[in-house]
Motif scaffolding. Structure first.
Motif, PDB file in Angstrom:
ATOM      1  N   THR A 132       0.781  -1.237   0.028  1.00 19.25           N
ATOM      2  CA  THR A 132       0.176  -0.023   0.064  1.00 19.25           C
ATOM      3  C   THR A 132       0.766   1.273  -0.236  1.00 19.25           C
ATOM      4  OG1 THR A 132      -1.859  -1.250   0.988  1.00 19.25           O
ATOM      5  CG2 THR A 132      -1.812   1.262   1.199  1.00 19.25           C
ATOM      6  N   ILE A 133       1.996   1.327   0.767  1.00 10.94           N
ATOM      7  CA  ILE A 133       3.131   2.371   0.875  1.00 10.94           C
ATOM      8  C   ILE A 133       3.385   2.760  -0.656  1.00 10.94           C
ATOM      9  CG2 ILE A 133       5.044   3.330   1.932  1.00 10.94           C
ATOM     10  CD1 ILE A 133       4.141   1.966   4.452  1.00 10.94           C
ATOM     11  N   LEU A 134       3.763   1.420  -1.177  1.00  5.60           N
ATOM     12  CA  LEU A 134       4.415   1.672  -2.567  1.00  5.60           C
ATOM     13  C   LEU A 134       3.569   1.904  -3.699  1.00  5.60           C
ATOM     14  CD1 LEU A 134       6.965  -1.454  -2.421  1.00  5.60           C
ATOM     15  CD2 LEU A 134       7.487   0.979  -1.888  1.00  5.60           C
ATOM     16  N   GLY A 176      -4.907   4.797  11.342  1.00  9.42           N
ATOM     17  CA  GLY A 176      -4.360   4.622   9.934  1.00  9.42           C
ATOM     18  C   GLY A 176      -5.405   5.453   8.926  1.00  9.42           C
ATOM     19  N   LEU A 177      -6.513   4.624   9.195  1.00  6.11           N
ATOM     20  CA  LEU A 177      -7.819   5.154   8.366  1.00  6.11           C
ATOM     21  C   LEU A 177      -7.982   6.444   8.431  1.00  6.11           C
ATOM     22  CD1 LEU A 177      -9.223   3.037   6.221  1.00  6.11           C
ATOM     23  CD2 LEU A 177     -11.015   3.226   7.918  1.00  6.11           C
ATOM     24  N   GLY A 178      -8.351   7.021   9.609  1.00  8.17           N
ATOM     25  CA  GLY A 178      -8.430   8.466   9.748  1.00  8.17           C
ATOM     26  C   GLY A 178      -7.396   9.250   9.287  1.00  8.17           C
ATOM     27  N   ASP A 212      -3.720  10.796   2.349  1.00 10.92           N
ATOM     28  CA  ASP A 212      -2.248  10.208   1.774  1.00 10.92           C
ATOM     29  C   ASP A 212      -2.087   8.730   2.430  1.00 10.92           C
ATOM     30  OD1 ASP A 212       0.444   9.245   1.498  1.00 10.92           O
ATOM     31  OD2 ASP A 212       1.467  10.962   2.408  1.00 10.92           O
ATOM     32  N   GLU A 213      -1.988   7.853   1.512  1.00 10.90           N
ATOM     33  CA  GLU A 213      -2.362   6.108   1.953  1.00 10.90           C
ATOM     34  C   GLU A 213      -1.091   5.811   2.660  1.00 10.90           C
ATOM     35  OE1 GLU A 213      -5.343   4.957   1.693  1.00 10.90           O
ATOM     36  OE2 GLU A 213      -5.817   6.837   0.570  1.00 10.90           O
ATOM     37  N   LEU A 214      -0.056   6.671   3.012  1.00  5.94           N
ATOM     38  CA  LEU A 214       1.116   6.336   3.746  1.00  5.94           C
ATOM     39  C   LEU A 214       0.644   5.728   5.104  1.00  5.94           C
ATOM     40  CD1 LEU A 214       4.226   6.081   4.205  1.00  5.94           C
ATOM     41  CD2 LEU A 214       3.879   8.556   5.079  1.00  5.94           C
TER      42      LEU A 214
END
Length: 335
Positions: free
Chosen positions: A106-108, A184-186, A193-195
């Motif tokens: 997901t980060i990539l 993380g979702l919030g 940003d999905e980071l």
């Protein structure tokens, strides 16, 4: 609480935790697929791993409850640790492996559908259900710790009932995982940003690694043949030393044969004027006293022997302490 009641309580705790995890796993999976959230999918993998763990723990309890037979004279208690170890291994491979891998991906890649509402609803409902399951596990931990006259923390650390320990740790980790997933979702929702979603997924995986490692280490120790806790060892030693015909407890060894079975073997130096009848009576009295105080003690073996030259006091010799350090063989103070 009787041994049968303890077993029923453990089975009930495992069944409730398993049913809760199965329902939560399905809900998380649906929400994760709708939202595309790595943290939600990791939480789904977490719940799937927990559900599989509960199935294995239930199997462990059932298999360990079989009565002793000629091929297994001490029963099947240790088999529960085999299944519990496999449960920890599954959590390590399936739960942690998926969460960390998916988080890195997901980060990539940074892919997300942006539909967050379903994930928030599932996280809230899951938190309530996991809290109920944890409350039951905590109630059993507190009940058992009072019965053993110790603290809940020490009970969890030293208990031979790894099913209760596994459910408590997994439910605790589940609540922490839900908080991580929500954070993380919030953050991803607020920043776009999905980071943060990916980081939450990785942290959930690390959390599962820690829980799996703790449970695997505990079950391996019990499979090898772990002794009872130090405090219980000394209490057993004092009970034996109080027998009228006993001059000295030369060596005392204990081993957990299963979640509710303990074996005791001791080399005992009786007074020189003790007759064979006196020794037999002392052995019967020792077994009666110990099993009355600790119903989990299933076997008591006393071996009449002469103390080694120079031995003093009534304390049993021990080869090492719990940290593996050598102990003075003639020491009489409590370690």
């Amino acid at each position: 609480m009787s041994e049968a009641e303890i077993k029923r309580e453990s089975v009930g705790t495992v069944v409730i935790a398993g049913a809760a995890n199965l329902a939560i796993a399905i809900a998380k999976l649906v929400a994760g697929l709708i939202s595309g959230s790595a943290a939600m999918l990791s939480e789904a993998a977490h719940s799937v791993a927990d559900t599989t763990t509960e199935v294995l723990l239930y199997l462990a309890l059932r298999r360990a409850a079989r009565p002793a037979d000629t091929r297994h004279p001490f029963g099947y208690g240790k088999e529960s640790y085999v299944w519990a170890f496999l449960a920890a291994l599954f959590t390590f491979v399936a739960g942690a492996g998926f969460a960390i891998t998916h988080g890195v991906t997901t980060i990539l890649v940074h892919e997300h559908t942006g539909n967050y509402l379903a994930s928030y609803i599932v996280l809230a409902i899951s938190f309530v259900i996991e809290s109920i399951s944890l409350a039951r596990a905590l109630r059993q931990v507190r009940t058992e710790s009072r019965r053993w006259r110790t603290t809940p923390h020490r009970f969890l650390r030293f208990t031979a009932d790894t099913t209760v320990k596994a459910v408590f740790l997994e439910d605790s980790a589940a609540l922490i995982g839900l908080l991580l997933a929500g954070a993380g979702l919030g953050l991803s929702h607020l920043t776009g940003d999905e980071l943060y979603d990916g980081i939450a997924s990785i942290l959930i995986g690390i959390l599962l690694l820690v829980v799996a490692g703790i449970l695997a280490k505990s079950n391996i120790s019990l499979l090898v043949g772990r002794a009872v806790p130090e405090r219980l060892h000394h209490e057993i030693e004092r009970e034996l030393a109080c027998l009228e015909t006993v001059a000295r407890i030369d060596t005392l060894m204990t081993m957990q044969l299963g979640p509710t079975d303990i074996l005791i073997a001791a080399k005992v130096d009786f007074h020189d004027d003790a007759t064979g009848a006196d020794i037999e009576a002392a052995a019967d009295e020792a077994e009666r006293r110990l099993t009355e105080r600790y119903p989990e003690i299933a076997y008591v073996f006393l071996d009449p022997t002469r103390s080694l030259p120079g031995a003093i006091g009534t304390r049993a010799r021990r080869t090492q302490d719990e940290q593996g350090r050598p102990v003075d063989q003639g020491a009489t103070g409590q370690s």
